[in-house]
Motif scaffolding. Structure first.
Motif, PDB file in Angstrom:
ATOM      1  N   ARG A 131       0.817  -1.212   0.000  1.00 38.10           N
ATOM      2  CA  ARG A 131       0.000   0.000   0.000  1.00 38.10           C
ATOM      3  C   ARG A 131       0.853   1.265   0.000  1.00 38.10           C
ATOM      4  O   ARG A 131       0.537   2.243  -0.673  1.00 38.10           O
ATOM      5  N   ASN A 478      -0.287  -8.760   5.331  1.00 36.87           N
ATOM      6  CA  ASN A 478      -1.301  -7.714   5.467  1.00 36.87           C
ATOM      7  C   ASN A 478      -0.974  -6.752   6.603  1.00 36.87           C
ATOM      8  O   ASN A 478      -1.255  -5.549   6.507  1.00 36.87           O
ATOM      9  N   TYR A 482       0.203  -2.316   5.738  1.00 38.81           N
ATOM     10  CA  TYR A 482      -0.377  -1.043   6.178  1.00 38.81           C
ATOM     11  C   TYR A 482       0.604  -0.179   6.967  1.00 38.81           C
ATOM     12  O   TYR A 482       0.251   0.910   7.402  1.00 38.81           O
TER      13      TYR A 482
END
Length: 497
Positions: A131, A478, A482
């Motif tokens: 991200r 995951n 972030y």
């Protein structure tokens, strides 16, 4: 992934505790590397200093002894997934280099760190899509110190590394994520790590600044004297502390208003300097204290009056602080004259890792017996002593992974995937790319090299193995995905706070 069970130490523990499922434990573990900009700047400067001398000094780090590689034992399992398969797509940048008929991706490189013994080490790694465009994938044992519940020091990623050069900058690790079982039990079924890195930077030379700018600068800085003529010196004397004379022997002392007087500086102990007055006169303070950067060897050998630090500062430098007082003398023919030049080291922000070199995709719960291309920087000897690789340039292997998973009892491994490949230690942490596109230089990271095996016992590595990337691996990814990081140098090249 299985859980290792800790035996109960008391029969009096409640049934409710005994019945608690192991899955209640998190799948992931995290540790800070160097999240503060000042520490990150120091880690990168440590590796870049002296034209990358520390980078060239580093040696390969590996999970296994090349003379005693572990045996693979088939588990007879086909690696049943623990959930639905998934993929996250890669990002691309400009074309990279070519090796024979394989186009090497820009994303691959080396990670460098200091191991528990203080040795300079490296492993292989790759940039991976995330991200925040800031994630590196490598082996867990290249980040987390086995049995120490800790991470390695001065951890950096250098994409495209070649012979001490960092063509796309150095990216300092900020936060590391790995499998809970690796961090807690040294279980190599979780031997992978995802590291969020700060923006990359490179050292961009130096520049002269004013004394005020020098004092306010928070990056590397140093005082560099420049020899000048007597005429230049006479003009400079109006700016106390910016120029001085030096010579042999003891000249005649005079007052500052004597028509032939020249200013000399005399190094003194800190206590003498602190007790001196400020102004113009014999024994008065001469400017601000000067910080000198030394190598560790120079620092240990220093015996002068300057104040030695207790060890490396936040930028990794060994320092001595020098204190000076004034001495006004009548010059002789042996006098030499100097002017202070205040110099600062400038760094250049390279931007986010994924914006500079791109990032490979990520995949999990994929079936075995898939074609993959594995990359790395092998360096170790084969068990028979043959040195096939130099570790200088990346190598690759291509083929299908095994149809079954394998066990390695000495590392608590029950479900490693394997690939027929002769790369040796140093390739640790290198990516296994599923669906590798030779034109785009991208694929999907479906494993990282964990261990090396001589399964036919002929004295040469013939297989490498990796943890199976499953749903628990996706959970770890995951969490890292972030994690935000930042630039560590400002647009004008100094350290951000």
């Amino acid at each position: 992934m299985k859980r290792l069970l800790i035996p109960l130490v008391s029969a009096g523990l409640s049934a409710a505790i005994v019945a608690t499922p192991a899955s209640a434990q998190p799948h992931w573990a995290t540790d800070n590397l160097t999240p503060k900009p000042a520490d990150a700047y120091g880690a990168a400067a440590f590796w870049l200093d002296a034209n990358g001398a520390a980078l060239r000094k580093a040696t390969q780090y590996t999970s296994v002894d090349s003379q005693d590689v572990p045996k693979l034992v088939s588990s007879q399992s086909k690696g049943a997934p623990d959930g639905k398969p998934g993929m996250t797509g890669p990002t691309t940048t400009a074309k990279a280099t070519t090796s024979k008929n394989v186009n090497l991706p820009k994303t691959i490189g080396k990670v460098f760190f200091l191991d528990g013994g203080g040795h300079y080490r490296w492993c292989s790694a790759t940039s991976i899509q995330s991200r925040n465009r800031n994630l590196v994938a490598t082996a867990g044992h290249c980040v987390f110190e086995n049995g120490k519940d800790d991470v390695y020091d001065k951890w950096v990623f250098v994409p495209g590394y070649y012979q001490g050069k960092a063509p796309w900058g150095v990216y300092v690790g900020a936060y590391a994520y790995t499998a809970y079982d690796l961090d807690t039990y040294d279980d190599y079924d979780g031997d992978y790590a995802f590291v969020a890195v700060h923006n990359g930077f490179s050292l961009a030379g130096e520049k002269d600044v004013t004394r005020r700018e020098y004092k306010e600068w928070v990056g590397d800085k140093w005082l560099r004297p420049r020899e000048i003529t007597h005429e230049e010196f006479v003009k400079c004397q109006l700016n106390l502390g910016e120029c001085w004379s030096q010579g042999q022997g003891e000249p005649s002392l005079v007052g500052p208003d004597h028509p032939d007087a020249v200013l000399e500086k005399v190094e003194v102990a800190k206590g003498t300097y602190d007790a001196a007055r400020t102004g113009r006169g014999q024994g008065f303070k001469f400017g601000e204290p000067v910080v000198e950067q030394l190598t560790k060897t120079q620092w240990e050998a220093y015996k002068g009056p300057g104040a030695k630090g207790t060890g490396p500062d936040k930028l990794g430098n060994y320092t001595v602080v020098h204190y000076y007082t004034q001495r006004w003398v009548k010059p002789d023919s042996g006098r030499r004259y100097f002017e202070a030049h205040w110099v600062v080291g400038v760094a250049k922000d390279m931007g986010r890792l994924g914006d500079v070199v791109g990032g490979q995709g990520f995949s999990w719960n994929q079936p075995l017996n898939q074609p993959v291309t594995a990359f790395g920087y092998p360096r170790d000897l084969h068990p028979n002593g043959d040195r096939q690789f130099t570790g200088v340039t990346p190598k690759w292997c291509a083929g299908k992974t095994g149809t079954k998973t394998y066990q390695v009892n000495t590392f608590k491994v029950e479900t490693h995937q394997v690939l027929k490949c002769s790369m040796t230690g140093g390739a640790d942490g290198g990516p296994w790319l599923l669906k590798y596109n030779n034109g785009k230089r991208t694929g999907y990271v479906n494993g990282v090299t964990s261990m090396f095996h001589d399964n036919d016992e002929n004295g040469r590595i013939d297989y490498i193995s990796s943890a199976v990337f499953d749903g628990e691996t996706a959970d770890v990814y995951n969490k890292a995905n972030y994690q935000a990081t930042k630039s560590i140098v400002s647009p004008k090249g100094e350290l951000l706070q």
